[in-house]
Design an enzyme around this catalytic site. Structure first.
Site, short mmCIF file in Angstrom:
data_model
loop_
_atom_site.label_atom_id
_atom_site.label_comp_id
_atom_site.label_asym_id
_atom_site.label_seq_id
_atom_site.Cartn_x
_atom_site.Cartn_y
_atom_site.Cartn_z
N GLU A 1 -10.65 0.27 -1.49
CA GLU A 1 -10.57 1.48 -0.68
C GLU A 1 -11.32 2.65 -1.34
OE1 GLU A 1 -7.20 2.66 1.56
OE2 GLU A 1 -6.07 0.85 1.01
N CYS B 1 -5.69 6.18 8.09
CA CYS B 1 -5.05 5.20 7.22
C CYS B 1 -4.04 4.43 8.06
CB CYS B 1 -4.36 5.88 6.04
SG CYS B 1 -3.43 4.73 4.99
N GLY B 2 -4.32 3.16 8.33
CA GLY B 2 -3.46 2.38 9.22
C GLY B 2 -2.07 2.12 8.67
N HIS C 1 -15.95 1.62 7.29
CA HIS C 1 -15.69 0.33 6.65
C HIS C 1 -16.95 -0.53 6.63
CE1 HIS C 1 -11.26 0.46 6.36
NE2 HIS C 1 -11.39 1.30 7.38
N CYS D 1 -4.60 -2.73 3.41
CA CYS D 1 -5.31 -1.62 4.05
C CYS D 1 -5.30 -1.88 5.55
CB CYS D 1 -6.75 -1.52 3.53
SG CYS D 1 -7.73 -0.23 4.35
N GLY D 2 -4.58 -1.06 6.29
CA GLY D 2 -4.44 -1.27 7.73
C GLY D 2 -5.74 -1.11 8.49
N THR D 3 -6.47 -0.02 8.23
CA THR D 3 -7.74 0.16 8.92
C THR D 3 -8.74 -0.90 8.48
OG1 THR D 3 -8.40 1.83 7.28
CG2 THR D 3 -7.46 2.64 9.35
N GLY D 4 -8.63 -1.34 7.21
CA GLY D 4 -9.50 -2.42 6.74
C GLY D 4 -9.25 -3.72 7.48
N ASN E 1 -15.09 2.24 2.71
CA ASN E 1 -14.10 1.23 2.33
C ASN E 1 -14.76 -0.14 2.45
OD1 ASN E 1 -11.54 3.02 2.30
ND2 ASN E 1 -12.44 3.44 4.29
N ASN F 1 0.89 -1.16 0.00
CA ASN F 1 0.00 0.00 0.00
C ASN F 1 0.93 1.21 0.00
OD1 ASN F 1 -2.56 1.14 2.38
ND2 ASN F 1 -2.26 1.70 0.27
N GLN G 1 -2.10 6.86 -1.52
CA GLN G 1 -2.44 8.04 -0.73
C GLN G 1 -1.23 8.96 -0.60
OE1 GLN G 1 -3.60 5.01 1.05
NE2 GLN G 1 -5.75 5.30 0.50
#
Length: 277
Positions: free
Chosen positions: A210, A75-76, A161, A219-222, A192, A13, A46
């Site tokens: 995303e 964004c993780g 999410h 995707c960290g937050t995902g 997301n 990412n 990003q």
């Protein structure tokens, strides 16, 4: 003007990091879109901007822009790259870094092994936190997508999410359902979309479409949202290993009242300068 930047990635990412503490620039939506182009620009998922904090108790302000120029809350994978970047640039000598985002404060810790530990805060499941148009909080919601009724969970990790459980992520209809769910009218700020395959109570496979960027390698937050959803439904038990197309993350959420913790790598690729029109 010439803008100094650093290209980084978290499990594929990829990000462009810009230090606006020691240099000055005004980045417009058009600048972000031009720079994100993988043929005519630098190319990234990003753009991450480091700014001085507004809150005196924070070390930095952290802003995130998608490839389409839209600004988002969190964004993780980017947070881990952010921690490595501010240390590499000698903007701080701390191992524990407190940053403010539009999605809330984050605590980033650089471990001795080089991995970055991120305190992501507590997941929020109430529909209004995303926001999502639903009468109330429940583990699963029905969503009509192009005539097909899906069961999704909704989670806010500072950004919205939707998580859909699938039998196999490789054959999951990410390209077809991802854009339709992302822009579904019940998500007024878009969303997301995670496609989660449960391998065992401590392991999942995940693909994420995303918001504003399309499918990414990680995707960290995902990953955090998928694990939080799985634990809430009784499908998973902390800690959980998350296999993404770009690599692995470790997610811990031992208690519903505790913060969710993400641990993973952050990699510097190259430094450069680019002329802003």
């Amino acid at each position: 003007m010439l803008l100094h930047f650093t290209k980084m990635h978290g499990l594929g990412n990829d990000f462009v990091m810009v230090d606006l503490v020691t240099q000055r620039a005004r980045l417009t939506d058009a600048h972000v879109r031009e720079l994100s182009d993988r043929r005519f620009g630098i190319g990234f998922d990003q753009l991450l901007v480091v700014e001085p904090p507004r809150d005196p108790d924070m070390d930095f302000r952290y802003r995130i822009f998608n490839a389409d120029g839209s600004e988002v809350e969190n964004c993780g994978n980017g947070a881990r790259c952010f921690a490595r970047f501010v240390r590499d640039q000698r903007l701080t000598h701390k191992n524990e870094i407190h940053v403010e985002t539009s999605g809330g404060p984050l605590v980033l810790t650089i471990q001795h092994d080089g991995q970055v530990r991120v305190d992501m805060g507590r997941p929020r499941f109430t529909p209004s936190a995303l926001p999502f148009d639903a009468p109330g909080d429940q583990p699963l919601h029905e969503l009509n997508v192009d005539g097909e009724v899906l069961e999704i969970s909704v989670v806010s990790m500072g950004n919205p999410h939707a998580v859909l459980e699938v039998e196999n992520v490789e054959s999951a209809p990410v390209a077809r359902l991802g854009p339709s769910i992302e822009a579904h009218p019940r998500f007024p700020h878009k969303v997301n979309v995670g496609f989660m395959q449960v391998v065992s109570p401590s392991e999942i496979r995940l693909r994420v479409f995303e918001r504003g960027s399309g499918e990414t390698l990680a995707c960290g937050t995902g990953a955090c949202a998928a694990v939080a959803s799985g634990i809430r439904q009784g499908l998973l038990k902390s800690p959980v290993k998350v296999h993404l197309p770009g690599g692995e993350l470790s997610i811990e959420w031992p208690d519903p009242e505790a913060s969710l913790i993400m641990v993973g790598p952050a990699t510097r690729v190259f430094d450069g300068r680019v002329a802003l029109n």
